[in-house]
Motif scaffolding. Sequence first.
Motif, PDB file in Angstrom:
ATOM      1  N   CYS A 120     -14.917 -24.313  37.022  1.00  0.00           N
ATOM      2  CA  CYS A 120     -13.856 -25.252  35.642  1.00  0.00           C
ATOM      3  C   CYS A 120     -13.072 -25.863  36.306  1.00  0.00           C
ATOM      4  CB  CYS A 120     -13.320 -24.123  34.553  1.00  0.00           C
ATOM      5  SG  CYS A 120     -12.081 -25.796  33.964  1.00  0.00           S
ATOM      6  N   LEU A 121     -12.554 -27.096  37.135  1.00  0.00           N
ATOM      7  CA  LEU A 121     -11.692 -27.170  38.371  1.00  0.00           C
ATOM      8  C   LEU A 121     -10.344 -28.218  37.651  1.00  0.00           C
ATOM      9  CD1 LEU A 121     -14.166 -30.498  39.163  1.00  0.00           C
ATOM     10  CD2 LEU A 121     -12.633 -28.656  40.459  1.00  0.00           C
ATOM     11  N   GLN A 122     -10.075 -27.418  35.913  1.00  0.00           N
ATOM     12  CA  GLN A 122      -8.495 -27.764  35.419  1.00  0.00           C
ATOM     13  C   GLN A 122      -7.856 -26.405  35.851  1.00  0.00           C
ATOM     14  OE1 GLN A 122      -7.403 -30.105  33.518  1.00  0.00           O
ATOM     15  NE2 GLN A 122      -5.910 -29.100  33.443  1.00  0.00           N
ATOM     16  N   HIS A 130      -9.664 -23.638  38.031  1.00  0.00           N
ATOM     17  CA  HIS A 130     -10.326 -23.042  38.680  1.00  0.00           C
ATOM     18  C   HIS A 130     -10.694 -21.845  38.531  1.00  0.00           C
ATOM     19  CE1 HIS A 130      -6.934 -25.301  40.829  1.00  0.00           C
ATOM     20  NE2 HIS A 130      -8.276 -26.170  40.945  1.00  0.00           N
ATOM     21  N   HIS A 174     -14.720 -31.211  33.313  1.00  0.00           N
ATOM     22  CA  HIS A 174     -14.147 -30.291  34.531  1.00  0.00           C
ATOM     23  C   HIS A 174     -15.221 -29.551  34.617  1.00  0.00           C
ATOM     24  CE1 HIS A 174     -10.598 -31.922  33.702  1.00  0.00           C
ATOM     25  NE2 HIS A 174      -9.952 -31.060  32.632  1.00  0.00           N
ATOM     26  N   ILE A 192     -18.182 -27.788  36.989  1.00  0.00           N
ATOM     27  CA  ILE A 192     -18.742 -27.977  38.549  1.00  0.00           C
ATOM     28  C   ILE A 192     -20.255 -26.685  38.634  1.00  0.00           C
ATOM     29  CG2 ILE A 192     -18.946 -28.288  40.620  1.00  0.00           C
ATOM     30  CD1 ILE A 192     -17.793 -30.545  39.264  1.00  0.00           C
TER      31      ILE A 192
END
Length: 89
Positions: free
Chosen positions: A6-8, A10, A43, A45
């Motif tokens: 999750c890019l939000q 991490h 978000h 990946i």
Amino acid sequence: MKLLMCLQCHDIFNLSLEEKTCGCGLTRGKYIDQLNATYSGKHAIPLGFTNTSLIKAIQNQPTNGLGEPFTAFVIPKECATFVKEDEVK
């Protein structure tokens, strides 16, 4: 092995047959069977480990130093075995 990041928040987490989410709840995913999985979240990946490379690294784990490398990769946006839920047809 399929994972999600999750890019939000991490978080990075593995998948199972039960749906899992990241800490902030914006990324989620699960296996459909032993090979295929789905995920969702703007978000999210998709990540992967080469299983044989990981097993070899575990078998060759050093006592000290930098550790044993293994192959990890970002899964392509178009992947037949790991599909973003809003793209499932």
